[in-house]
Write a protein that holds these residues in place. Structure first.
Motif, short mmCIF file in Angstrom:
data_model
loop_
_atom_site.label_atom_id
_atom_site.label_comp_id
_atom_site.label_asym_id
_atom_site.label_seq_id
_atom_site.Cartn_x
_atom_site.Cartn_y
_atom_site.Cartn_z
N LYS A 87 1.28 -1.12 0.17
CA LYS A 87 0.18 0.32 0.12
C LYS A 87 0.65 1.13 -0.10
O LYS A 87 1.50 1.33 0.73
CB LYS A 87 -1.31 -0.04 1.11
N VAL A 102 -7.19 8.44 -7.73
CA VAL A 102 -6.34 7.04 -7.82
C VAL A 102 -6.54 6.25 -8.71
O VAL A 102 -4.89 5.51 -8.48
CB VAL A 102 -7.83 6.33 -6.67
N ASP A 103 -7.08 6.38 -9.46
CA ASP A 103 -6.76 6.17 -11.19
C ASP A 103 -5.29 6.98 -11.76
O ASP A 103 -4.57 6.01 -12.56
CB ASP A 103 -7.77 5.82 -12.01
N ARG A 149 -2.77 4.75 -10.00
CA ARG A 149 -2.44 3.43 -10.79
C ARG A 149 -1.66 3.34 -11.50
O ARG A 149 -0.03 2.89 -11.83
CB ARG A 149 -3.42 2.86 -10.65
N GLU A 181 -4.38 6.28 -2.32
CA GLU A 181 -4.23 4.97 -1.73
C GLU A 181 -4.21 4.64 -2.96
O GLU A 181 -5.32 4.68 -3.54
CB GLU A 181 -4.94 4.33 -0.49
N PHE A 182 -2.84 3.27 -2.82
CA PHE A 182 -2.60 2.93 -3.98
C PHE A 182 -2.59 1.50 -3.51
O PHE A 182 -1.26 1.12 -2.89
CB PHE A 182 -2.19 3.07 -5.13
N ASP A 183 -2.93 -0.06 -3.47
CA ASP A 183 -2.97 -0.78 -3.15
C ASP A 183 -2.36 -1.89 -4.09
O ASP A 183 -2.66 -2.18 -4.95
CB ASP A 183 -3.55 -1.55 -2.86
N TYR A 194 -3.64 -4.40 -6.86
CA TYR A 194 -3.79 -4.03 -8.55
C TYR A 194 -2.96 -5.55 -9.36
O TYR A 194 -3.72 -6.33 -10.16
CB TYR A 194 -3.05 -3.46 -8.71
#
Length: 135
Positions: free
Chosen positions: A3, A43-44, A47, A81-83, A87
């Motif tokens: 994360k 978020v996108d 990512r 947040e980016f997991d 992904y």
């Protein structure tokens, strides 16, 4: 590194909505019509930026501390947040063949018990990867 939490600057747009920048990732920018849409777009965008950097073997920067980000009156600092692990699970589940060596007695015992070698290896690797990324 599972994360990731990056500060984003939400700039109020004159015509409404927001445009978003990431101080740590200059190429990462987006916009949204309202706060919810802007957050989803952020978020996108994060990512895309992180996964592109990873694919191109470009360094992924350490996120800045949100409290150290300065903003003006029409800007807001929002942590996005980016997991990475989630992904990767969703987008890269292609099976890869691996050859390994184990003692013969262990092989015979595992076969007798009907143990699925691939499943055991995947579970053990996932546990190890998850534990290492938390450190």
């Amino acid at each position: 590194m599972n994360k990731l939490f990056y500060p984003a600057i939400f700039h109020s747009a004159e015509e409404g909505g927001f445009w978003i920048t990431f101080p740590d990732i200059p190429e990462c920018m987006t916009q949204g019509d309202d706060m919810q849409h802007a957050y989803e777009m952020a978020v996108d965008a994060l990512r895309l930026a992180i996964s592109s950097r990873k694919e191109e073997k470009i360094e992924i920067p350490i996120p800045s501390e949100p409290c150290k980000i300065t903003t003006s009156d029409d800007e807001y600092c929002v942590v996005i947040e980016f997991d990475m692990l989630a992904y990767q699970k969703r987008t890269n589940s292609k099976a890869v063949k691996k050859t390994l060596t184990i003692p013969e007695w262990l092989n015979e015992e595992a076969i007798a018990l009907g143990i699925n070698f691939s499943q055991v290896l995947q579970e053990a690797l996932l546990q190890k990867v998850t534990a290492n990324s938390v450190e």
